[in-house]
Design a protein around this motif. Structure first.
Motif, PDB file in Angstrom:
ATOM      1  N   VAL A 184      -3.525 -15.223  -2.167  1.00  0.00           N
ATOM      2  CA  VAL A 184      -2.563 -14.178  -1.798  1.00  0.00           C
ATOM      3  C   VAL A 184      -3.241 -12.826  -1.616  1.00  0.00           C
ATOM      4  O   VAL A 184      -4.317 -12.565  -2.162  1.00  0.00           O
ATOM      5  N   SER A 185      -2.600 -11.998  -0.818  1.00  0.00           N
ATOM      6  CA  SER A 185      -2.972 -10.594  -0.701  1.00  0.00           C
ATOM      7  C   SER A 185      -1.745  -9.768  -1.064  1.00  0.00           C
ATOM      8  O   SER A 185      -0.651 -10.320  -1.236  1.00  0.00           O
ATOM      9  N   VAL A 186      -1.910  -8.475  -1.172  1.00  0.00           N
ATOM     10  CA  VAL A 186      -0.760  -7.630  -1.485  1.00  0.00           C
ATOM     11  C   VAL A 186      -0.675  -6.458  -0.513  1.00  0.00           C
ATOM     12  O   VAL A 186      -1.679  -5.996   0.031  1.00  0.00           O
ATOM     13  N   ASP A 187       0.549  -6.038  -0.288  1.00  0.00           N
ATOM     14  CA  ASP A 187       0.850  -4.851   0.512  1.00  0.00           C
ATOM     15  C   ASP A 187       1.378  -3.826  -0.476  1.00  0.00           C
ATOM     16  O   ASP A 187       2.399  -4.060  -1.137  1.00  0.00           O
ATOM     17  N   VAL A 188       0.672  -2.713  -0.646  1.00  0.00           N
ATOM     18  CA  VAL A 188       1.042  -1.712  -1.647  1.00  0.00           C
ATOM     19  C   VAL A 188       1.335  -0.372  -0.976  1.00  0.00           C
ATOM     20  O   VAL A 188       0.598   0.060  -0.083  1.00  0.00           O
ATOM     21  N   ALA A 189       2.418   0.267  -1.388  1.00  0.00           N
ATOM     22  CA  ALA A 189       2.725   1.621  -0.909  1.00  0.00           C
ATOM     23  C   ALA A 189       3.447   2.370  -2.020  1.00  0.00           C
ATOM     24  O   ALA A 189       4.176   1.768  -2.807  1.00  0.00           O
ATOM     25  N   TRP A 190       3.222   3.674  -2.083  1.00  0.00           N
ATOM     26  CA  TRP A 190       3.948   4.459  -3.079  1.00  0.00           C
ATOM     27  C   TRP A 190       4.349   5.796  -2.478  1.00  0.00           C
ATOM     28  O   TRP A 190       3.768   6.275  -1.519  1.00  0.00           O
ATOM     29  N   LYS A 191       5.365   6.380  -3.066  1.00  0.00           N
ATOM     30  CA  LYS A 191       5.840   7.681  -2.604  1.00  0.00           C
ATOM     31  C   LYS A 191       6.318   8.478  -3.803  1.00  0.00           C
ATOM     32  O   LYS A 191       6.996   7.945  -4.673  1.00  0.00           O
ATOM     33  N   SER A 192       5.945   9.755  -3.840  1.00  0.00           N
ATOM     34  CA  SER A 192       6.303  10.627  -4.958  1.00  0.00           C
ATOM     35  C   SER A 192       7.116  11.823  -4.483  1.00  0.00           C
ATOM     36  O   SER A 192       6.893  12.346  -3.393  1.00  0.00           O
ATOM     37  N   LEU A 193       8.065  12.235  -5.313  1.00  0.00           N
ATOM     38  CA  LEU A 193       8.787  13.491  -5.125  1.00  0.00           C
ATOM     39  C   LEU A 193       8.390  14.411  -6.271  1.00  0.00           C
ATOM     40  O   LEU A 193       8.462  14.021  -7.443  1.00  0.00           O
ATOM     41  N   ASN A 194       7.936  15.615  -5.950  1.00  0.00           N
ATOM     42  CA  ASN A 194       7.620  16.575  -7.002  1.00  0.00           C
ATOM     43  C   ASN A 194       8.905  17.154  -7.580  1.00  0.00           C
ATOM     44  O   ASN A 194       9.895  17.319  -6.864  1.00  0.00           O
ATOM     45  N   GLU A 197      16.483  -5.673   4.274  1.00  0.00           N
ATOM     46  CA  GLU A 197      16.357  -4.943   5.535  1.00  0.00           C
ATOM     47  C   GLU A 197      14.913  -4.837   6.013  1.00  0.00           C
ATOM     48  O   GLU A 197      14.656  -4.682   7.199  1.00  0.00           O
ATOM     49  N   THR A 198      13.952  -4.906   5.097  1.00  0.00           N
ATOM     50  CA  THR A 198      12.547  -4.748   5.495  1.00  0.00           C
ATOM     51  C   THR A 198      11.635  -5.529   4.560  1.00  0.00           C
ATOM     52  O   THR A 198      11.931  -5.680   3.374  1.00  0.00           O
ATOM     53  N   LEU A 199      10.521  -6.017   5.100  1.00  0.00           N
ATOM     54  CA  LEU A 199       9.498  -6.670   4.292  1.00  0.00           C
ATOM     55  C   LEU A 199       8.282  -5.769   4.112  1.00  0.00           C
ATOM     56  O   LEU A 199       7.296  -6.155   3.515  1.00  0.00           O
ATOM     57  N   SER A 200       8.357  -4.550   4.622  1.00  0.00           N
ATOM     58  CA  SER A 200       7.223  -3.631   4.570  1.00  0.00           C
ATOM     59  C   SER A 200       7.260  -2.804   3.282  1.00  0.00           C
ATOM     60  O   SER A 200       8.272  -2.181   2.960  1.00  0.00           O
ATOM     61  N   ALA A 201       6.149  -2.794   2.546  1.00  0.00           N
ATOM     62  CA  ALA A 201       6.089  -2.017   1.303  1.00  0.00           C
ATOM     63  C   ALA A 201       6.292  -0.530   1.580  1.00  0.00           C
ATOM     64  O   ALA A 201       6.972   0.171   0.828  1.00  0.00           O
ATOM     65  N   SER A 202       5.702  -0.027   2.682  1.00  0.00           N
ATOM     66  CA  SER A 202       5.810   1.404   2.981  1.00  0.00           C
ATOM     67  C   SER A 202       7.254   1.800   3.301  1.00  0.00           C
ATOM     68  O   SER A 202       7.754   2.827   2.841  1.00  0.00           O
ATOM     69  N   ARG A 203       7.948   0.971   4.082  1.00  0.00           N
ATOM     70  CA  ARG A 203       9.343   1.287   4.421  1.00  0.00           C
ATOM     71  C   ARG A 203      10.240   1.187   3.192  1.00  0.00           C
ATOM     72  O   ARG A 203      11.160   1.974   3.005  1.00  0.00           O
ATOM     73  N   LEU A 204       9.964   0.198   2.346  1.00  0.00           N
ATOM     74  CA  LEU A 204      10.752   0.039   1.127  1.00  0.00           C
ATOM     75  C   LEU A 204      10.557   1.238   0.201  1.00  0.00           C
ATOM     76  O   LEU A 204      11.520   1.790  -0.343  1.00  0.00           O
TER      77      LEU A 204
END
Length: 390
Positions: A3-13, A184-191
């Motif tokens: 397996v591989s992984v798709d990683v994304a994160w987003k922060s709000l200050n 609605e989405t399989l994309s880590a970044s969109r999620l």
């Protein structure tokens, strides 16, 4: 299972703060990928320092194979203690997914990870362990393809407190919304962007706490092969095309000269697209057997701008509207962000005299500079990059 992984994160200050008190680290080892989310106590500079120290200590020790007990003990002894609350440092979550499918999750005082599998939120059993007077949750499990894991700081479940909701956005409501978004989405970044936006909306665009979402999706290995630039020696044309076409994965050619070389060696026609929606981006073309054929440096430069924005956490609805556009730069960036775990670059080093024009609107430093930036950016967003020069 590989397996591989798709990683994304987003922060709000936190509203009014320039620095975020949460920190995410993504690490790669030979046999696994690790995501660490640390939440520094308080907000602003102090919290940022605490979170950064925590994530860096955990990352360094984990890469050296230290057991979790040693990691927690080191953090407890290294970071300062708050004189008022008499508690130290930061809370954290560590998710490690091995390429054979084994997984390991450690949580200390962060909200629990949301596990989504087969369209359901799943509960995994965990072991409780007390280390340095700290209660740690330890999970061990096997992942499946398309599993989704959402790590979060506590700003997520406090979203809306004192604003839209009396008691904040509970963990259960967060998990329910995550489940809806995964349909609605399989994309880590969109999620990550969707969940972050929901928190921002609940806070009325004025977050009361640092708020971070880190999404990890379990995916199959996805390879993108990109050929750009003619080889230094014309007699190497056939070799580079054979190398480029031989491997598995999607095939992308950037540059008119490169496309002509491929078409000539493969004995295929180049058909230029008549769909020229964006006058700022040169049109694409098609060659039978290839997935994407674009112009060279202008398209690479614009794709790189999109990748840089993504790398710098600047992705929202407007960003994804640009990413979904029908032009070569957007298609290339989208391929890199959402459909690539491994990037193979086949780079010809012949000098193109057209690139020596100092009147061009940005510094090309020939094509090599763009390729170097593309490699660096792709690595920063978690892709494995291999480069071959000709």
């Amino acid at each position: 299972m590989n397996v591989s992984v798709d990683v994304a994160w987003k922060s709000l200050n936190k509203h009014g703060e320039e620095l975020c008190g949460d920190k995410v680290e993504v690490l790669k080892t030979e046999d696994s990928e690790i995501v660490i989310l640390a939440d520094g106590m308080g907000s602003g500079v102090k919290a940022n320092i605490l979170a950064t120290l925590t994530s860096k200590i955990l990352a360094t020790m984990y890469l050296e194979g230290a057991p979790i007990e040693d990691c927690v003990e080191t953090i407890a002894k290294t970071l300062p203690v708050c004189k008022v609350r008499e508690v130290a440092y930061a809370t954290f979550s560590i998710l490690q997914i091995f390429h054979n499918g084994d997984a390991y999750l450690v949580e200390f005082d962060n909200p629990s990870c949301v596990f989504v599998r087969d369209g359901k939120v799943v509960d995994y059993p965990y072991e409780e362990r007390v280390i340095e007077d700290k209660m740690i949750h330890l999970y061990r499990f096997k992942v499946q393809m398309n599993d989704c894991f959402v790590l979060m700081s506590d700003g997520v479940i406090y979203a809306g407190v004192g604003e839209l909701l009396n008691f904040g956005w509970t963990w259960e409501s967060m998990a329910e919304y995550t489940l809806k978004c995964t349909k609605e989405t399989l994309s880590a970044s969109r999620l990550a962007a969707m969940l972050s936006k929901a928190c921002d909306d609940l806070y009325g665009q004025k977050p009361g706490d640092d708020t971070t979402i880190a999404v990890t999706r379990v995916i199959e290995r996805r390879i993108v092969n990109l050929f750009t630039g003619p080889p230094t020696q014309k007699e190497d044309d056939e070799r580079v095309v054979k190398d480029f076409m031989r491997g598995e994965g999607k095939k992308v050619v950037c540059g008119g000269t490169s496309a002509n070389i491929v078409a000539r060696i493969l004995r295929k026609d180049i058909v230029t697209s008549l769909n020229y929606a964006d006058p700022n981006v040169p049109p694409t073309a098609t060659i039978e057997g290839l997935d994407l054929v674009t112009e060279g440096v202008l398209t690479l430069g614009k794709a790189l701008n999109l990748l840089r924005r993504y790398e710098q956490d600047e992705f929202d609805e407007a960003f994804f509207d640009e990413l979904d556009a029908e032009n070569g730069a957007a298609k290339l960036a989208k391929l890199m962000i959402e459909e690539c775990t491994e990037l193979n670059l086949f780079v010809g080093k012949a000098v193109n005299t057209a690139h020596q024009n100092s009147n061009l609107p940005f510094d090309l430093s020939i094509r090599m500079n763009l390729v170097d930036q593309l490699k660096e950016c792709a690595e920063h967003i978690g892709k494995n990059v291999n480069v071959r020069y000709y």
